[in-house]
Design a protein around this motif. Sequence first.
Motif, short mmCIF file in Angstrom:
data_model
loop_
_atom_site.label_atom_id
_atom_site.label_comp_id
_atom_site.label_asym_id
_atom_site.label_seq_id
_atom_site.Cartn_x
_atom_site.Cartn_y
_atom_site.Cartn_z
N GLY A 129 0.64 -1.18 -0.01
CA GLY A 129 -0.13 -0.09 0.00
C GLY A 129 0.87 1.25 0.17
N ASP A 143 -9.43 4.67 -4.23
CA ASP A 143 -9.91 5.92 -3.26
C ASP A 143 -8.87 5.50 -1.85
N GLY A 144 -8.28 6.29 -1.12
CA GLY A 144 -8.01 6.20 0.19
C GLY A 144 -6.43 5.87 0.09
N VAL A 145 -5.87 5.49 -0.91
CA VAL A 145 -4.44 5.19 -1.31
C VAL A 145 -3.62 6.41 -1.28
N GLU A 146 -2.64 6.24 -0.54
CA GLU A 146 -1.41 7.22 -0.33
C GLU A 146 -0.46 6.67 -0.56
#
Length: 217
Positions: A129, A143-146
């Motif tokens: 991730g 969505d939500g992946v950094e």
Amino acid sequence: MTAELTLWGQSAVRLERDGRRIGFDPGAFSDEAALEDVEAVLITHLHPDHVVPERVVRAVAAGAQDVWAPEDLVPQLAEAGVPEDVLHTAVPGESFSAGGFEVRVLGGQHALIHEDVPRPDNAAYLVDGALLHPGDSFPALPDGVEVDTLLLPVSAPWMKISEAVEYVRAVAPRQAVPIHDAILSPEGRSVVDGMMPNLVPDGTEYLRCGRGDPHRL
């Protein structure tokens, strides 16, 4: 993400953690050391600058337990001699474990070179991730992946530097490590490396890693 990253030319990358290794894209423009003592080989697509099948066969003979590749590359690897029980299809949206790393497959198709040039499958790999190897593409992130570390293509027949800039700005990683630059002369590489630090977003470090020089993530 805690791991050691080593670049071996073009898009060939090796990740190591706790003595376990995985290697990416062992192509013709790279050093075969990318596959030294790896448990798994991950290949983004079938172009020869990203995979030499004989190198993958040798890695398996040396102990690699898994090979992941897009669907249209799997038959070529099987024909070259990669055993069926080792060979897996990298399907966009699916996840798997490789050498102690958790990998999610993104993307699905190579970036457009020209309308008259076929577009092969392209598997981008999001590792733990946190690290993204996009292959020859600029895939959208879930969505939500950094992303912490982006392996950023900076030169190719399918791209111009403004596209690399827009992608690194969209992803906004902590560090952007340039890859896919084998067709650049030393002078061309210096031009890219001179421009990019001024074009990445605030909070992103543009980090040139030397070939074969380990970098702690």
